[in-house]
Design a protein around this motif. Sequence first.
Motif, short mmCIF file in Angstrom:
data_model
loop_
_atom_site.label_atom_id
_atom_site.label_comp_id
_atom_site.label_asym_id
_atom_site.label_seq_id
_atom_site.Cartn_x
_atom_site.Cartn_y
_atom_site.Cartn_z
N GLY A 38 3.27 -13.17 -10.70
CA GLY A 38 2.71 -11.83 -10.23
C GLY A 38 1.49 -11.76 -9.26
N ARG A 39 1.26 -12.83 -8.66
CA ARG A 39 0.08 -12.77 -7.59
C ARG A 39 0.23 -11.58 -6.71
NH1 ARG A 39 0.09 -19.06 -6.00
NH2 ARG A 39 -0.96 -19.96 -7.73
N GLY A 40 1.30 -11.17 -6.26
CA GLY A 40 1.51 -9.94 -5.18
C GLY A 40 0.98 -8.85 -5.77
N HIS A 41 1.03 -8.35 -6.98
CA HIS A 41 0.43 -7.22 -7.57
C HIS A 41 -1.01 -7.19 -7.89
CE1 HIS A 41 1.53 -8.73 -11.45
NE2 HIS A 41 0.73 -8.29 -11.98
N TYR A 42 -1.50 -8.35 -8.04
CA TYR A 42 -2.94 -8.60 -8.54
C TYR A 42 -3.88 -7.64 -7.74
CZ TYR A 42 -7.09 -10.69 -10.65
OH TYR A 42 -8.21 -10.72 -11.17
N PRO A 43 -3.80 -8.00 -6.29
CA PRO A 43 -4.79 -7.11 -5.57
C PRO A 43 -4.78 -5.77 -5.56
CG PRO A 43 -3.87 -8.99 -4.13
CD PRO A 43 -2.95 -8.95 -5.56
N ALA A 44 -3.56 -5.11 -5.83
CA ALA A 44 -3.43 -3.72 -6.13
C ALA A 44 -3.77 -3.43 -7.38
CB ALA A 44 -2.01 -3.28 -6.29
N TRP A 117 0.99 -5.30 -33.86
CA TRP A 117 1.66 -4.22 -33.55
C TRP A 117 2.09 -3.63 -32.39
CZ3 TRP A 117 -3.27 -4.97 -36.25
CH2 TRP A 117 -3.13 -5.08 -37.64
N LEU A 118 1.54 -4.19 -31.38
CA LEU A 118 1.86 -3.79 -30.02
C LEU A 118 2.11 -5.13 -28.97
CD1 LEU A 118 -1.00 -1.19 -29.30
CD2 LEU A 118 1.55 -0.65 -29.69
N ARG A 119 3.05 -5.10 -28.37
CA ARG A 119 3.49 -6.31 -27.31
C ARG A 119 2.51 -6.28 -26.42
NH1 ARG A 119 7.37 -9.70 -26.43
NH2 ARG A 119 8.03 -9.98 -24.28
N HIS A 120 1.95 -5.19 -25.77
CA HIS A 120 0.79 -5.31 -24.76
C HIS A 120 -0.39 -4.49 -25.10
CE1 HIS A 120 3.66 -7.53 -22.16
NE2 HIS A 120 4.56 -6.42 -22.45
N LEU A 148 -1.32 7.96 -13.11
CA LEU A 148 0.17 7.85 -12.47
C LEU A 148 0.22 6.68 -11.64
CD1 LEU A 148 0.35 11.47 -11.04
CD2 LEU A 148 1.52 10.50 -13.04
N LEU A 149 -0.91 6.13 -11.12
CA LEU A 149 -0.69 4.84 -10.32
C LEU A 149 -0.78 3.62 -11.41
CD1 LEU A 149 -3.10 5.70 -7.29
CD2 LEU A 149 -0.69 5.41 -7.31
N ASN A 150 -1.57 3.82 -12.19
CA ASN A 150 -1.57 2.57 -13.29
C ASN A 150 0.07 2.59 -14.06
OD1 ASN A 150 -3.15 0.70 -14.97
ND2 ASN A 150 -2.64 2.07 -16.44
N ALA A 151 0.52 3.74 -14.43
CA ALA A 151 1.72 3.71 -14.96
C ALA A 151 2.68 2.71 -14.13
CB ALA A 151 2.22 5.04 -15.33
N ALA A 152 2.74 3.13 -12.75
CA ALA A 152 3.60 2.38 -11.56
C ALA A 152 3.12 1.14 -11.50
CB ALA A 152 3.47 3.12 -10.42
N LEU A 153 1.94 0.69 -11.72
CA LEU A 153 1.38 -0.61 -11.54
C LEU A 153 1.70 -1.43 -12.96
CD1 LEU A 153 0.27 -2.95 -10.11
CD2 LEU A 153 -2.02 -2.22 -10.91
N MET A 154 1.62 -0.92 -14.11
CA MET A 154 2.04 -1.36 -15.22
C MET A 154 3.45 -1.72 -15.69
SD MET A 154 -0.58 -2.47 -17.03
CE MET A 154 -1.13 -2.92 -15.32
N ALA A 155 4.36 -0.89 -14.94
CA ALA A 155 5.52 -1.04 -15.15
C ALA A 155 6.04 -2.60 -14.33
CB ALA A 155 6.43 0.05 -14.40
N VAL A 156 5.42 -2.77 -13.22
CA VAL A 156 5.42 -4.24 -12.57
C VAL A 156 4.92 -5.10 -13.16
CG1 VAL A 156 4.82 -5.17 -10.46
CG2 VAL A 156 5.67 -2.83 -10.23
#
Length: 175
Positions: A38-44, A117-120, A148-156
């Motif tokens: 996941g190096r690609g999404h880390y800067p975002a 209790w939680l996976r993440h 909104l942006l965090n939800a998209a990023l967390m999906a990735v």
Amino acid sequence: MIWYTALVLAVAAERLAELSVALRNTRWSLERGGIESGRGHYPAMVALHTGLLAGCLAETWSAQRPFVPWYGWAMVAVVAAAQGLRWWCVRTLGHRWNTRVIVVPGLPPVTDGPYRWLRHPNYAAVAAEGLALPLVHGAWATAVVFTLLNAALMAVRIRCEDGALARLVETAART
């Protein structure tokens, strides 16, 4: 607004402390054959979290948002709870906790602490903090945009992390 600026700066200092722990844990993991994904999404992710802190201050100061005590203090409690959960995750994962996705072959998945209790759970803490910190002082636009942006990023991010952990378990099952 001065005290809110101090709160945001305290969260920024906490993030720097996290990075210090993460750098130490990255070295530990890599020395033991850790594999990064996941190096690609880390800067975002870094940009988004930096933007959250900047947005909190910029929106509150530029829009002159008032502090609404009953609501603001409730949001401070959420921010504090999120910090507690985040550091519980750090403590539970020990050397394996990181801001990057690095798995060390041969180590079993962690299933104690908040991971019972939680996976993440760390991502739940990030989501709660990202919503609550701006709302402490009425920065609702920052809260909405970050969420909104965090939800998209967390999906990735979660897909990446789950894939890395699955490959680790798959490799362990073959050996």
